[in-house]
Design a protein around this motif. Structure first.
Motif, PDB file in Angstrom:
ATOM      1  N   PRO A 157     -38.014 -32.244  -4.918  1.00 46.74           N
ATOM      2  CA  PRO A 157     -38.999 -32.899  -5.784  1.00 46.74           C
ATOM      3  C   PRO A 157     -38.524 -34.296  -6.180  1.00 46.74           C
ATOM      4  CG  PRO A 157     -38.534 -30.667  -6.530  1.00 46.74           C
ATOM      5  CD  PRO A 157     -37.521 -30.977  -5.475  1.00 46.74           C
ATOM      6  N   GLY A 158     -39.244 -35.322  -5.758  1.00 46.76           N
ATOM      7  CA  GLY A 158     -38.884 -36.699  -6.092  1.00 46.76           C
ATOM      8  C   GLY A 158     -37.673 -37.224  -5.343  1.00 46.76           C
ATOM      9  N   LYS A 159     -37.139 -36.430  -4.438  1.00 51.15           N
ATOM     10  CA  LYS A 159     -35.909 -36.855  -3.743  1.00 51.15           C
ATOM     11  C   LYS A 159     -36.180 -37.160  -2.267  1.00 51.15           C
ATOM     12  CE  LYS A 159     -32.406 -34.389  -6.361  1.00 51.15           C
ATOM     13  NZ  LYS A 159     -32.698 -32.975  -6.642  1.00 51.15           N
ATOM     14  N   THR A 160     -35.739 -38.348  -1.832  1.00 51.33           N
ATOM     15  CA  THR A 160     -35.865 -38.712  -0.423  1.00 51.33           C
ATOM     16  C   THR A 160     -34.549 -39.331   0.034  1.00 51.33           C
ATOM     17  OG1 THR A 160     -36.570 -40.988  -0.781  1.00 51.33           O
ATOM     18  CG2 THR A 160     -38.304 -39.313  -0.814  1.00 51.33           C
ATOM     19  N   ILE A 161     -34.453 -39.605   1.309  1.00 53.96           N
ATOM     20  CA  ILE A 161     -33.214 -40.184   1.810  1.00 53.96           C
ATOM     21  C   ILE A 161     -33.299 -41.716   1.885  1.00 53.96           C
ATOM     22  CG2 ILE A 161     -32.509 -38.124   3.101  1.00 53.96           C
ATOM     23  CD1 ILE A 161     -33.738 -40.748   5.258  1.00 53.96           C
ATOM     24  N   ILE A 162     -34.307 -42.289   1.254  1.00 52.30           N
ATOM     25  CA  ILE A 162     -34.474 -43.748   1.338  1.00 52.30           C
ATOM     26  C   ILE A 162     -33.300 -44.459   0.656  1.00 52.30           C
ATOM     27  CG2 ILE A 162     -35.824 -44.124  -0.796  1.00 52.30           C
ATOM     28  CD1 ILE A 162     -37.698 -45.916   0.974  1.00 52.30           C
ATOM     29  N   ASN A 163     -32.810 -45.520   1.269  1.00 56.32           N
ATOM     30  CA  ASN A 163     -31.734 -46.309   0.661  1.00 56.32           C
ATOM     31  C   ASN A 163     -32.311 -47.343  -0.294  1.00 56.32           C
ATOM     32  OD1 ASN A 163     -29.610 -45.020   1.997  1.00 56.32           O
ATOM     33  ND2 ASN A 163     -29.932 -46.308   3.828  1.00 56.32           N
ATOM     34  N   GLY A 169     -43.020 -24.563  -3.197  1.00 60.15           N
ATOM     35  CA  GLY A 169     -41.567 -24.646  -3.068  1.00 60.15           C
ATOM     36  C   GLY A 169     -41.158 -26.040  -3.469  1.00 60.15           C
ATOM     37  N   PRO A 170     -39.854 -26.343  -3.449  1.00 56.10           N
ATOM     38  CA  PRO A 170     -39.397 -27.683  -3.853  1.00 56.10           C
ATOM     39  C   PRO A 170     -39.896 -28.775  -2.914  1.00 56.10           C
ATOM     40  CG  PRO A 170     -37.519 -26.232  -3.305  1.00 56.10           C
ATOM     41  CD  PRO A 170     -38.758 -25.408  -3.171  1.00 56.10           C
ATOM     42  N   THR A 171     -40.126 -28.417  -1.651  1.00 59.65           N
ATOM     43  CA  THR A 171     -40.756 -29.361  -0.712  1.00 59.65           C
ATOM     44  C   THR A 171     -41.867 -28.598  -0.005  1.00 59.65           C
ATOM     45  OG1 THR A 171     -39.326 -28.723   1.117  1.00 59.65           O
ATOM     46  CG2 THR A 171     -38.549 -30.540  -0.252  1.00 59.65           C
ATOM     47  N   VAL A 172     -42.657 -29.327   0.775  1.00 56.14           N
ATOM     48  CA  VAL A 172     -43.673 -28.663   1.600  1.00 56.14           C
ATOM     49  C   VAL A 172     -42.959 -27.678   2.517  1.00 56.14           C
ATOM     50  CG1 VAL A 172     -45.302 -29.050   3.498  1.00 56.14           C
ATOM     51  CG2 VAL A 172     -45.350 -30.526   1.472  1.00 56.14           C
ATOM     52  N   VAL A 173     -43.572 -26.510   2.720  1.00 54.83           N
ATOM     53  CA  VAL A 173     -42.956 -25.476   3.550  1.00 54.83           C
ATOM     54  C   VAL A 173     -43.592 -25.486   4.930  1.00 54.83           C
ATOM     55  CG1 VAL A 173     -42.638 -22.991   3.821  1.00 54.83           C
ATOM     56  CG2 VAL A 173     -42.478 -24.034   1.541  1.00 54.83           C
TER      57      VAL A 173
END
Lengths: 283, 705
Positions: A151-157, A215-219
């Motif tokens: 949730p709200g977390k991505t790997i973007i720098n 879930g915390p991300t799309v499943v």
């Protein structure tokens, strides 16, 4: 005190991004709400802000081969009506938020916001979307399911921004997008589903299913999907409940102020089995 | 030329509302104004052990209970709710103090430096601590249960409802050396004035209250504004500056009054030949942390115990329970929506359990002119419900749809199609204050002043909050005096200029205040003098034939009743259990519409608010805290959620109302929840016993019900 930057070119935006590591705003429909403050006070941004919604270089929808490229600056309203836009994505946008929000919000924003309830996300998962990130260091292509981590977390720098999103323009025999919200417009999903199936001569060629807000991300589960591929319609007919059970173990919603875990789970499985039954009916 | 008064005219405030030029409370910016923000308790129950206040910069201050020069309670009925917490905390978010000053950012930073230490006690959330208990009987009361062949029993539950008025609560206190003026988004200027005199300990010349243009209230601005008005004037006195106290939407949704959740247990004594011989009903209301108006809400709920029906023997009891949650209060319908929901469901459930046709059974008990009311008064005015029911069934094609849906259910696998259902509610609403309220407590006074330019000024404390009284009162007087409407003036009320005609509540404004104005207009006609100023006055007198006993709760609870029929058709998705409205039809008897369009506006808005109370609006408390406190999470309907609503009005003029008008504002909300709940019950074939009937609940019913 935060600074705001309003670049006039994409190149300038990338440079500002590299120097100041700001918060990026395209439409601002999520951020402006999240950073709301007491009336008359400035919004509660704690980092510099970079506006990108005005960049014409990011305002495009192209078709390249079977892929559709949607620039990070295109508003949902423009995407919804565009002839290149896959039907599933248009369907999702049509019942998303309200016209006012759709005229500001962007697909890239919905992706980077990384809400489990993000309305376009199940569609993007099913369409094998790739997020294209750019910084002064170069370009990265990241599949949507690797891009969103929670949730709200991505790997973007910090020095990267989304340039575009690439999605499959393939047309499927059967597809469905369903969102269940508290009301018929302007609602955050209680749950959402996107499913497709291709059938040729009674044999399943392709099946994909993605579930939002459970879930915390799309499943999405490739292993389960592969169990269906190559199977016959007769098999499908006999195994509707079984397929539901495959998914039961990986759908783990929560109770919150919008709905209950029990409802979210049962309803998601209902929509899945309903989709499959519907295919039998029309195949 | 005599026109039918019901013929619609443009609402007089259309232009300023549509163009956005109307000045709401937050648009008003007095010079030198300071802002105020509320610091709230962060525990649901306990006491403050210590407070640490930071040093305040010049021009900033903390305003708390020590600054109160009068009494530290909000004067409503009981002396239980403090203006600022002294020591005891009774609900999460209870106001402790204000921080006031010129710059909002500084206020926020000062608030972060305040620390409050608490000792916590065990909070109460259940219906156990009754602070008000009432009961009444009709006929033989519960004695008839001895003769019952069988007893049918159900318990019905209703949830919170939040008003979601256009603009959140807000007031501005203006300071002069020997006077405090209060501007506010309010329904009842004199309620506020009385509360201010009490908190300041001053006399009536020292306080003035003026209504700012109000964009919606629904009861939410009946008693609640007195709290923040008291806080603002105390701050204004201390700072000798204007003070602006405006709530944000989230603050408003979390910490202001809502509709009382209710648990209503109904037992019906049934004779051997399937007659309903009596009812034994208990109403429990969750009053939240303070009683406020809960006793009066309870009374209206209890009196509505037989809905639109006549049942001969009753034993009705009720309790207001105090819990460690945000206080509940006035909301359009005032206890009736909870009870009418319960009664309408109960009548259906009795029919089902006796294997009888619900319409036939209900028709047998439908109240008729002259019948004895629940409180042993009489329905003196003509009841035209049979005609209304017939018409409502005609325009909705009700009987055909009932048959068709039943046929489809029997002959089709309903899991493949949608579930279709239709529901109909019958209801009444007592107009004006309950019991002797008008005569004993309110004692309304109205005045009309004709000035030298022959303009007629309406001098009443009634407030326009969107319901159109600015239009309808001016129209009423223009008609009565046969003068152009432009010649009639009606400003937002100011207690220095208008007498106390009572609060703008209880669907009393047109019938009671308008009735007095019509009489005043007759007087003015006689005294009219083109050259001179003329002032006329009327005072409320209870009609002689209306008798009420406050002790036994016996007699005529209301001088007149408005009546209504709502029919709602729905489809229920068999996969997701989402409900979609298919059609909505209504027929109302409001006596006589003073303006048809105004009543149709009330009808659409009220009914949609009632339907969504029945199927959409979820608000829950967890550990004493409201969970749905944003417009994102608290679901009210959008245009996409509604359908065209067909409404008909049937004239049934009430002799003592102006041109025959009765109450209308609340009536339109009351039947919505039972109509939609019955439609869903009809569609899914299960007993619905609580609202809102959300998909989560429907799924539970389909599984277990």
């Amino acid at each position: 005190m935060v600074n705001t930057y309003y670049p006039t070119s994409y190149e300038e935006a990338l440079e500002l991004l590299n120097t100041h590591k700001p918060t990026i705003i395209a439409g601002g429909t999520d951020l402006m709400v999240r950073k709301r403050a007491w009336s008359d006070l400035p919004t509660g941004f704690d980092q510099d802000v970079l506006f990108v919604g005005q960049l014409e270089e990011l305002n495009y929808i192209d078709r390249q081969g079977t892929n559709i490229h949607i620039g990070a600056g295109v508003t949902l309203e423009d995407i919804m009506d565009h002839f290149h836009t896959p039907t599933l994505l248009s369907d999702a946008i049509k019942i998303m938020a309200s016209p006012a929000i759709r005229h500001r919000a962007t697909l890239a924003g919905n992706v980077v916001n990384a809400s489990p309830a993000g309305d376009t996300l199940p569609v993007l998962y099913v369409l094998d979307s790739v997020v294209v990130l750019e910084s002064l260091d170069g370009i990265r292509h990241v599949p949507i399911d690797s891009f969103i981590k929670g949730p709200g977390k991505t790997i973007i720098n910090h020095n990267e921004m989304i340039k575009e999103i690439i999605l499959s323009g393939h047309k499927f025999n059967h597809s469905v997008y369903r969102k269940v919200g508290g009301r018929k417009a302007d609602a955050i999903s209680k749950l959402s589903v996107c499913m497709i199936m291709d059938i040729k001569k009674g044999i399943i060629q392709n099946f994909r299913a993605a579930f939002g807000a459970v879930g915390p991300t799309v499943v999405r589960d490739l292993a389960i999907e592969s169990k269906l591929i190559g199977k016959s319609l007769a098999w499908l007919d006999e195994n509707v409940e079984e397929i539901g059970k495959y998914y039961e173990s990986i759908i783990k919603p929560i109770d919150d102020q919008r709905s209950s875990a029990t409802y979210r789970k049962a309803c998601t499985i209902n929509l899945l089995t309903d989709f499959i039954k519907h295919i039998k009916h029309h195949a | 030329m005599v026109l039918d008064i019901s013929k619609s005219i443009n609402k007089v405030d259309n232009f300023e509302k549509i163009t956005g030029t109307a000045k709401y409370i937050d648009d008003i910016k007095p010079e030198g104004c300071l802002y105020a923000r509320t610091l709230r308790a962060t525990i649901p129950c306990g006491r403050i052990v210590s407070r640490h206040y930071p040093d305040m910069p010049e021009g900033y201050a903390i305003v708390d209970h020590q600054d109160i020069t009068g009494q530290n309670f909000v004067k409503i009925i009981f002396e239980d709710m403090p203006v600022f917490v002294e020591e005891t905390v009774n609900y999460y978010g209870e106001p402790i103090l204000l921080v006031v000053g010129e710059d909002k950012a500084t206020i926020v930073s000062l608030m972060n430096q305040i620390s409050i230490q608490y000792e916590t006690y065990e909070p109460v959330y259940d219906y156990v601590d009754s602070k008000i208990h009432k009961s009444y009987i009709k006929g033989q009361g519960e004695a008839v249960f001895d003769k019952a062949y069988k007893v049918i029993e159900h318990t019905y539950e209703t949830g919170y409802q939040e008003h979601v008025y256009i603009e959140p609560q807000g007031v501005i206190a203006l300071y002069e050396p020997d006077k405090v003026s209060l501007l506010g988004s309010i329904q009842c200027p004199y309620y506020v004035k009385n509360a201010l005199m009490n908190v300041l300990g001053c006399n009536e010349e020292e306080v003035r209250v003026e209504q700012a243009t109000t964009g919606g209230a629904f009861g939410g601005k009946e008693e609640f504004p007195s709290l923040i008005a008291c806080q603002a004037v105390v701050a204004s006195k201390k700072m000798k500056r204007p003070i602006k106290l405006i709530y944000g939407r989230e603050e408003d949704m979390a910490y202001t009054t809502k509709r009382h959740p209710a648990k209503i247990k109904i037992e019906a004594a049934i004779s051997k030949d399937h007659e309903i011989i009596g009812l034994r009903t208990h109403v429990g209301l969750d009053g939240g942390a303070y009683i406020g108006l809960s006793g009066v809400v309870l009374l209206r709920a209890m009196i509505a115990a037989t809905g639109a029906y006549t049942i001969n023997h009753l034993h009705i009891t009720g309790d207001v329970y105090i819990t460690n949650t945000v206080p509940t209060g006035a909301f359009r319908g005032f206890g009736a929506p909870q009870m009418i929901f319960a009664v309408e469901m109960m009548m259906h459930h009795i029919a089902k359990e006796l294997n009888e046709d619900p319409s036939t059974l209900r028709m047998k008990y439908l109240a008729k002119t002259g019948d004895v009311t629940s409180t042993s008064g009489h329905f003196i005015e003509p009841i035209i419900m049979e005609k209304m029911i017939q018409r409502a069934m005609e325009i909705s094609d009700f009987e055909h749809k009932i048959k068709k849906h039943k046929h489809e259910r029997i002959n089709k696998d309903s899991h493949k199609g949608v579930y279709k259902g239709i529901g109909m509610s019958w209801f009444l609403h007592g107009c004006g204050f309950t019991g002797s309220g008008e005569q004993v407590h309110i004692k309304a006074v109205v005045r009309l002043k004709k000035d030298e330019l022959n303009r007629v000024h309406i001098l009443v404390a009634a407030t326009d909050m969107g319901q159109g009284v600015k239009t309808t009162f001016r129209k009423l007087i223009a008609h009565k005096l046969n003068i152009p409407i432009e010649q009639v003036i009606f400003e937002n009320p100011d207690t220095d200029k208008v007498p106390d005609s009572g609060p703008t509540v209880a669907s009393r404004t047109m019938m009671i205040v308008g009735g007095l104005l019509a009489k005043a207009a007759d007087q003015l006609k006689h005294q009219w003098n083109d050259q001179k100023e003329v002032m006329v006055e009327e005072r409320y007198k209870q009609p002689e034939h209306i008798k009420w006993d406050d002790e036994t709760l016996q007699g005529d609870a209301y001088p007149a009743y408005s009546w209504g029929i709502n029919i709602v058709e729905v489809e229920v998705d068999p996969v997701t259990f989402e409900v979609t409205l298919q059609g909505v039809w209504s027929v109302y008897d409001v006596g006589k519409a003073i303006d048809e369009q105004v009543i149709l506006g009330q009808a659409d808005g009220g009914l949609l608010q009632g339907i969504s109370y029945g199927m959409l609006e979820v608000m829950e408390n967890k550990d004493g805290r409201v969970q749905q406190k944003t417009v994102t999470d608290y679901i009210i309907p959008t245009a996409k959620d509604t359908v065209f609503m067909e409404t008909e009005l049937m004239d049934n003029p009430y002799a003592l109302g102006p041109y025959g008008a009765k109450g209308a504002g609340e009536l339109t909300l009351i039947g919505g929840a039972p109509a939609v709940a019955l439609a869903i019950e009809n569609a899914i074939g299960k007993h619905v016993t609580r609202i809102p009937v959300v998909p989560e609940y429907i799924m539970e019913l389909m599984k277990n019900g």
